[in-house]
Design an enzyme around this catalytic site. Structure first.
Site, PDB file in Angstrom:
ATOM      1  CG  ASP A  95      -1.868   7.421   1.758  1.00  0.00           C
ATOM      2  OD1 ASP A  95      -0.714   7.910   1.070  1.00  0.00           O
ATOM      3  OD2 ASP A  95      -3.020   7.563   0.976  1.00  0.00           O
ATOM      4  CG  ASP A 116      -2.295   0.850   1.035  1.00  0.00           C
ATOM      5  OD1 ASP A 116      -2.117   1.592   0.085  1.00  0.00           O
ATOM      6  OD2 ASP A 116      -3.140   0.785   1.880  1.00  0.00           O
TER       7      ASP A 116
END
Ligand SMILES: [Zn+2]
Length: 123
Positions: free
Chosen positions: A9, A7
């Site tokens: 963030d 991912d």
């Protein structure tokens, strides 16, 4: 081919506390976008052991009106530059830009590419 899907963030870059909204979320400005410590070196290590490294991320910030479209690419340039400086590279970056409650009409949809769905097109 083995790969690591990361991912963005909170994994690659730091999350930001937005005082006005009282929420922790993605960076909304250039100055808020900061890679977490040792991320570029960690990606290089993954590269060194022969794993493909790809980012797969829901990025509804544009859809929600939190950031301008070009800022997503600016964040990407910063990220790639820092990773490259550490001797690493990414093999792909894939975003879902949609959100069911988007302010931007063309991005307002319940799509199949928003995690945890599995429809994000990967080349
Ligand atoms: Zn989507």
């Amino acid at each position: 081919m083995k790969a690591v899907l990361l991912d963005r963030d909170g994994v690659i870059n730091a999350l930001v506390y937005h005082h006005d909204a009282g929420v922790i979320d993605t960076p909304f400005t250039r100055s808020q976008f900061k890679l977490l410590p040792r991320v570029p070196e960690a990606i290089r290590l993954l590269n060194d052991v022969g794993l493909r490294v790809m980012i797969v991320s829901n990025q509804p910030g544009i859809a929600k009106g939190h950031l301008k479209p070009n800022l997503l690419r600016t964040f990407e340039r910063i990220m790639l530059s820092d990773i490259r400086a550490a001797g690493g590279h990414l093999d792909g970056i894939y975003y879902c830009l949609h959100h069911p409650d988007a302010k931007v009409p063309k991005l307002r949809q319940c799509c199949r590419c928003r995690k945890p769905e599995i429809g994000l097109p990967v080349n």
